[in-house]
Write a protein that holds these residues in place. Structure first.
Motif, mmCIF file in Angstrom:
data_model
loop_
_atom_site.group_PDB
_atom_site.id
_atom_site.type_symbol
_atom_site.label_atom_id
_atom_site.label_comp_id
_atom_site.label_asym_id
_atom_site.label_seq_id
_atom_site.Cartn_x
_atom_site.Cartn_y
_atom_site.Cartn_z
ATOM 1 N N GLN A 191 0.841 -1.185 0.000
ATOM 2 C CA GLN A 191 0.000 0.000 0.000
ATOM 3 C C GLN A 191 0.883 1.245 0.000
ATOM 4 O O GLN A 191 2.059 1.172 0.271
ATOM 5 C CB GLN A 191 -0.941 0.016 1.208
ATOM 6 C CG GLN A 191 -0.261 0.270 2.541
ATOM 7 C CD GLN A 191 0.313 -0.980 3.161
ATOM 8 O OE1 GLN A 191 0.596 -1.969 2.471
ATOM 9 N NE2 GLN A 191 0.516 -0.951 4.452
ATOM 10 N N VAL A 192 0.271 2.374 -0.278
ATOM 11 C CA VAL A 192 1.008 3.632 -0.332
ATOM 12 C C VAL A 192 1.204 4.151 1.088
ATOM 13 O O VAL A 192 0.285 4.180 1.888
ATOM 14 C CB VAL A 192 0.258 4.676 -1.171
ATOM 15 C CG1 VAL A 192 1.041 5.983 -1.214
ATOM 16 C CG2 VAL A 192 0.009 4.147 -2.579
ATOM 17 N N GLN A 193 2.446 4.554 1.362
ATOM 18 C CA GLN A 193 2.746 5.138 2.673
ATOM 19 C C GLN A 193 3.597 6.381 2.496
ATOM 20 O O GLN A 193 4.505 6.405 1.660
ATOM 21 C CB GLN A 193 3.498 4.135 3.550
ATOM 22 C CG GLN A 193 2.634 3.048 4.144
ATOM 23 C CD GLN A 193 3.359 2.235 5.203
ATOM 24 O OE1 GLN A 193 4.481 1.796 4.978
ATOM 25 N NE2 GLN A 193 2.742 2.058 6.346
ATOM 26 N N LEU A 194 3.278 7.392 3.296
ATOM 27 C CA LEU A 194 4.086 8.611 3.366
ATOM 28 C C LEU A 194 4.439 8.790 4.842
ATOM 29 O O LEU A 194 3.531 8.925 5.679
ATOM 30 C CB LEU A 194 3.316 9.826 2.865
ATOM 31 C CG LEU A 194 3.143 9.986 1.356
ATOM 32 C CD1 LEU A 194 2.121 9.001 0.797
ATOM 33 C CD2 LEU A 194 2.741 11.415 1.018
ATOM 34 N N VAL A 195 5.723 8.788 5.142
ATOM 35 C CA VAL A 195 6.178 8.867 6.524
ATOM 36 C C VAL A 195 7.020 10.123 6.704
ATOM 37 O O VAL A 195 8.111 10.230 6.131
ATOM 38 C CB VAL A 195 6.980 7.617 6.924
ATOM 39 C CG1 VAL A 195 7.425 7.730 8.374
ATOM 40 C CG2 VAL A 195 6.152 6.348 6.716
ATOM 41 N N GLU A 196 6.496 11.033 7.512
ATOM 42 C CA GLU A 196 7.176 12.310 7.741
ATOM 43 C C GLU A 196 8.079 12.232 8.965
ATOM 44 O O GLU A 196 7.830 11.458 9.888
ATOM 45 C CB GLU A 196 6.144 13.411 7.959
ATOM 46 C CG GLU A 196 5.272 13.694 6.780
ATOM 47 C CD GLU A 196 3.814 13.879 7.152
ATOM 48 O OE1 GLU A 196 3.084 14.468 6.353
ATOM 49 O OE2 GLU A 196 3.427 13.419 8.231
ATOM 50 N N SER A 197 9.074 13.071 8.975
ATOM 51 C CA SER A 197 9.955 13.216 10.131
ATOM 52 C C SER A 197 10.576 14.604 10.091
ATOM 53 O O SER A 197 10.499 15.304 9.075
ATOM 54 C CB SER A 197 11.047 12.142 10.129
ATOM 55 O OG SER A 197 11.846 12.252 8.976
ATOM 56 N N GLY A 198 11.187 14.991 11.212
ATOM 57 C CA GLY A 198 11.904 16.250 11.254
ATOM 58 C C GLY A 198 11.197 17.374 11.982
ATOM 59 O O GLY A 198 11.769 18.454 12.164
ATOM 60 N N GLY A 199 9.960 17.148 12.377
ATOM 61 C CA GLY A 199 9.262 18.188 13.125
ATOM 62 C C GLY A 199 9.842 18.334 14.523
ATOM 63 O O GLY A 199 10.681 17.547 14.957
ATOM 64 N N GLY A 200 9.394 19.369 15.221
ATOM 65 C CA GLY A 200 9.888 19.591 16.573
ATOM 66 C C GLY A 200 9.635 21.005 17.019
ATOM 67 O O GLY A 200 8.827 21.723 16.422
ATOM 68 N N SER A 201 10.326 21.395 18.069
ATOM 69 C CA SER A 201 10.192 22.727 18.634
ATOM 70 C C SER A 201 11.460 23.522 18.387
ATOM 71 O O SER A 201 12.565 22.993 18.537
ATOM 72 C CB SER A 201 9.917 22.633 20.135
ATOM 73 O OG SER A 201 8.696 21.972 20.386
ATOM 74 N N VAL A 202 11.292 24.771 18.026
ATOM 75 C CA VAL A 202 12.430 25.634 17.727
ATOM 76 C C VAL A 202 12.057 27.063 18.082
ATOM 77 O O VAL A 202 10.871 27.427 18.093
ATOM 78 C CB VAL A 202 12.816 25.498 16.236
ATOM 79 C CG1 VAL A 202 11.713 26.016 15.334
ATOM 80 C CG2 VAL A 202 14.138 26.164 15.936
ATOM 81 N N GLN A 203 13.060 27.863 18.362
ATOM 82 C CA GLN A 203 12.806 29.269 18.637
ATOM 83 C C GLN A 203 12.680 30.039 17.332
ATOM 84 O O GLN A 203 13.220 29.633 16.281
ATOM 85 C CB GLN A 203 13.933 29.848 19.479
ATOM 86 C CG GLN A 203 13.906 29.372 20.935
ATOM 87 C CD GLN A 203 14.806 30.209 21.825
ATOM 88 O OE1 GLN A 203 15.905 30.605 21.406
ATOM 89 N NE2 GLN A 203 14.373 30.477 23.046
ATOM 90 N N ALA A 204 11.989 31.146 17.400
ATOM 91 C CA ALA A 204 11.830 32.008 16.234
ATOM 92 C C ALA A 204 13.202 32.378 15.676
ATOM 93 O O ALA A 204 14.134 32.669 16.432
ATOM 94 C CB ALA A 204 11.042 33.257 16.590
ATOM 95 N N GLY A 205 13.293 32.332 14.351
ATOM 96 C CA GLY A 205 14.557 32.585 13.689
ATOM 97 C C GLY A 205 15.348 31.332 13.387
ATOM 98 O O GLY A 205 16.319 31.379 12.623
ATOM 99 N N GLY A 206 14.943 30.227 13.970
ATOM 100 C CA GLY A 206 15.638 28.970 13.776
ATOM 101 C C GLY A 206 15.216 28.256 12.504
ATOM 102 O O GLY A 206 14.435 28.776 11.704
ATOM 103 N N SER A 207 15.740 27.040 12.352
ATOM 104 C CA SER A 207 15.494 26.253 11.143
ATOM 105 C C SER A 207 15.103 24.819 11.498
ATOM 106 O O SER A 207 15.503 24.292 12.543
ATOM 107 C CB SER A 207 16.748 26.210 10.261
ATOM 108 O OG SER A 207 17.132 27.497 9.839
ATOM 109 N N LEU A 208 14.350 24.215 10.613
ATOM 110 C CA LEU A 208 14.018 22.801 10.679
ATOM 111 C C LEU A 208 13.968 22.269 9.254
ATOM 112 O O LEU A 208 13.657 23.021 8.321
ATOM 113 C CB LEU A 208 12.664 22.560 11.352
ATOM 114 C CG LEU A 208 12.563 22.687 12.871
ATOM 115 C CD1 LEU A 208 11.105 22.577 13.304
ATOM 116 C CD2 LEU A 208 13.403 21.636 13.575
#
Length: 114
Positions: free
Chosen positions: A1-18
């Motif tokens: 079956q079709v699967q899409l698995v996300e990663s990389g989210g989280g908490s960061v301060q303003a001005g930061g990067s993800l």
């Protein structure tokens, strides 16, 4: 079956990067258009960025110049590099492909604090 698995989210301060990643399986990824969408509490889901199967990117006005969408067809993976994050970028982020049938990931939370 079709699967899409996300990663990389989280908490960061303003001005930061993800950097978000989405691994796609069950479809021929290189033949699919793809995109990232987000939904903040109490708001409708909005388009963040899309990319055609040919690699043409498009960005929502709110993220132009700060976010970059990309894809690696060899790895069946799509990315969203998010720089200069703002508190208003806080949302659940979803990846999606259309091949042409539309499929969605489960979502990953991004929280930007001031």
């Amino acid at each position: 079956q079709v699967q899409l698995v996300e990663s990389g989210g989280g908490s960061v301060q303003a001005g930061g990067s993800l950097k978000l990643s989405c691994v796609v399986s069950g479809v021929i990824f290189s033949t699919c258009g793809m995109g990232w969408y987000r939904q903040a509490p109490g708001k409708e889901r909005e388009e963040v960025s899309t990319m055609s199967r040919y690699g043409t990117p498009r960005y929502g006005d709110a993220v132009k110049g700060r976010f970059t969408i990309s894809r690696d067809n060899a790895k069946n993976t799509m990315y969203l590099q998010m720089n200069s994050l703002k508190t208003e970028d806080t949302a659940v982020y979803y990846c999606s492909v259309w091949c042409p049938k539309n499929y969605w990931g489960q979502g990953t939370q991004v929280t930007v604090s001031s």
